[in-house]
Design an enzyme around this catalytic site. Structure first.
Site, PDB file in Angstrom:
ATOM      1  NE  ARG A  35      30.297   0.279   6.041  1.00 52.94           N
ATOM      2  CZ  ARG A  35      29.362   0.773   5.248  1.00 52.94           C
ATOM      3  NH1 ARG A  35      28.265   0.081   5.016  1.00 52.94           N
ATOM      4  NH2 ARG A  35      29.512   1.956   4.716  1.00 52.94           N
ATOM      5  N   GLY A 380      29.302   8.245   2.870  1.00 51.22           N
ATOM      6  CA  GLY A 380      28.456   9.430   3.014  1.00 51.22           C
ATOM      7  C   GLY A 380      28.954  10.337   4.123  1.00 51.22           C
TER       8      GLY A 380
END
Ligand code: ADP
Ligand code: MG
Length: 402
Positions: A35, A380
Site C-alpha cells: 500500500r 472492501g
C-alpha cells in the site's frame, strides 16, 4: 471527477492527501509495503510539482485515542525510502506538532500526520463530530486530494467530510482503481469469472447477488466454501460455517442455476484436526469431511478444476485466499490459483486481485505484482463497488467543489 492536473499550479500550495497506508505490522516491522508503494506515485507527483504535501492516513483500529502500537512512525520511514527523500513525521494529527510542521513545510517537502484514528472525530457516527475534525484537517491545507482507495467506501472525516471543505481532486491511485472496476462491471470481456475465498464470509456473501447478474462463472474457495457445502447438504465438521447464511446461499445456488451462471465448488479439501501448521491433516472429498476436522484449504483436485475453469477466461476478479495460506500446509490452493491467473494474464486476460490478505498472499508466495493485471489496494471498497453500492468517498468527489 477532477484529477490533480485540474488543480492548476500547485507550487507552494499546501495539499492534503488522504492515502491508504494501512499496512500489516509485526511490532514495528512492515511485513507488506504494497500500500505504501501504491500510494507513493501520487505523493511524489505532487511533491515534484512543488506542492507542500501533507499526507494523512490510518493504521489499524485504535479507538479514537493514541496507542503506540498503531503509530504511523514506521510508515513515515518506509515512505521516505520509497520516495527517495525524507518524510517529516508529526506525532499528532491536527495538534500543535502537526500545525507547526505543516506551516514549516517547504515546496516539494512531504509531511505524514500521525494516525487519523487517534482522533474520535475521524470515524464518528454524527455528522457534527466528523465535520469538526474535518475542519481541523482542512485548516492545515489549501486543497485536498483523495487517494485512499481502501477507504472510499467509508463515510469518514478524512475521506468524505474534508472533501466538502476544500477544493479537491481524485488521486491517481483512486482513478486507476476505479477505471479497473469499471472494466469489470461495464461489458467485461467474456468469459468473466469471479473467485471468492477468505474468511469474511458474511461480508462477501452480499456481493454474490450482484455478481450473478454479471459474471459467467463463480468459483468459491476459502472459508466461504463450507457455507456453500452445507447448503448442498454436506457435513462440514469443524470448518468455518455461517449457519444463518445457509438459506441465503441456497437461494444463490438456485438463482445461478436458473440464470445459467456456473458455480464451481471444490471437490476435495485439506482437513486438519486443529487450526495450526502442525495439526494432523489429510485430503478428503467434500462429502467425507470428518466431524472432528476442519477444512483449511482446497484440495489438489479442486486446484486443477479451478485452473481448468479459469483457463479460457478473459476477465477474472479474485478476492480472498483459497485456504489458510499463512500456514505452509494450507497454502497450495492459493498458490495454484495465483499460478492459474498468472498464466491467463500472460495470454492477455485482465486479472484483478482484491483484498488485503489476497494481495499479501500472492507476494508471500513469491509472485510479483506485474504478473497480474492489477492488484487492488482496497478489498472492501472493490467488493462494495462490484456489489453496486454507493461509495461515499467517490460520490463526494463527483459533487464538485464546495
Ligand atoms: P482478504 O483480506 O483478501 O479480503 P479475508 O480477510 O476475507 O481476505 O480472509 C483472509 C483469511 O482467510 C486468511 O487469513 C486465511 O487464513 C483465512 N482463510 C482462508 N481459508 C480459510 C479456511 N478454510 N478456514 C479458515 N480460515 C481461512
Ligand atoms: Mg483480510
Amino acid at each position: 471527477m477532477k484529477t490533480t492536473t485540474d488543480l492548476g499550479d500547485l507550487r507552494g500550495k499546501r495539499v492534503l492527501v488522504r492515502s491508504d497506508l494501512n499496512v500489516p505490522l509485526d511490532g514495528t516491522t512492515i511485513t507488506d509495503d504494497g500500500r505504501i508503494r501504491a500510494s507513493a506515485p501520487t505523493i511524489k507527483g505532487l511533491a515534484d510539482a512543488g506542492a507542500r504535501v501533507i499526507v494523512c492516513a490510518h493504521l489499524g483500529r485504535p479507538k479514537g485515542a493514541p496507542e503506540a502500537k498503531y503509530s504511523l512512525a514506521p510508515v513515515a520511514k518506509r515512505l521516505g525510502e520509497v520516495l527517495g527523500s525524507d518524510v517529516v513525521f508529526a506525532d499528532d494529527t491536527v495538534g500543535d506538532d502537526a500545525k507547526a510542521k505543516a506551516a514549516a513545510l517547504e515546496d516539494g517537502q512531504v509531511l505524514l500526520l500521525e494516525n487519523l484514528r487517534f482522533n474520535a472525530g475521524e470515524t464518528a457516527k454524527t455528522d457534527e463530530e466528523r465535520a469538526e475534525f474535518a475542519g481541523e484537517l482542512a485548516s492545515l491545507a489549501d486543497v485536498f486530494v483523495s487517494d485512499g482507495f481502501g477507504v472510499v467506501h467509508r463515510k469518514q472525516a478524512s475521506v468524505y467530510d474534508v472533501a466538502r471543505l476544500l477544493p479537491h481532486a481524485t488521486g491517481d491511485l483512486v482513478s486507476t482503481e476505479v477505471d479497473v472496476l469499471r472494466r469489470l462491471t461495464k461489458d467485461p470481456e467474456r468469459p468473466y469469472a469471479v473467485v471468492l475465498g477468505g474468511a469474511k464470509v458474511s461480508d462477501k456473501l452480499g456481493v454474490i447477488g450482484n455478481l450473478l447478474g454479471t459474471a459467467d462463472r463463480l468459483l468459491i474457495g476459502g472459508g466461504m466454501v463450507f457455507t456453500f457445502l452445507a447448503a448442498q447438504g454436506h457435513e462440514v465438521g469443524k470448518s468455518l460455517l455461517e449457519s444463518d447464511q445457509v438459506d441465503t446461499v441456497k437461494g444463490y445456488l438456485e438463482r445461478a442455476e436458473r440464470e445459467g451462471v456456473e458455480i464451481v465448488l471444490p471437490v476435495d479439501v485439506v482437513a486438519a484436526d486443529a487450526f495450526s501448521a502442525d495439526a494432523d491433516h489429510e485430503v478428503v472429498a467434500v462429502d467425507a469431511i470428518p466431524a472432528d476436522r476442519m477444512g483449511l484449504d482446497i484440495g489438489p483436485e479442486s486446484s486443477a478444476l479451478f485452473a481448468d475453469k479459469l483457463a479460457d477466461c478473459r476477465t477474472v476478479f479474485w478476492n480472498g485466499p483459497m485456504g489458510a495460506f499463512e500456514m505452509e500446509p494450507y497454502a497450495a490452493g492459493t498458490k495454484a490459483l495465483a499460478e492459474a491467473l498468472v498464466d491467463i494474464t500472460a495470454r492477455g486476460a485482465l486479472t484483478v486481485v482484491g483484498g488485503g490478505d489476497s494481495a499479501a498472499a500472492v507476494r508471500q508466495l513469491g509472485f510479483r505484482d506485474e504478473q497480474f493485471g492489477h492488484i487492488s489496494t482496497g478489498g472492501g471498497a472493490s467488493l462494495e463497488y462490484l456489489e453496486g453500492k454507493e461509495l461515499p468517498g467517490l460520490t463526494v468527489l463527483e459533487e464538485g467543489d464546495a
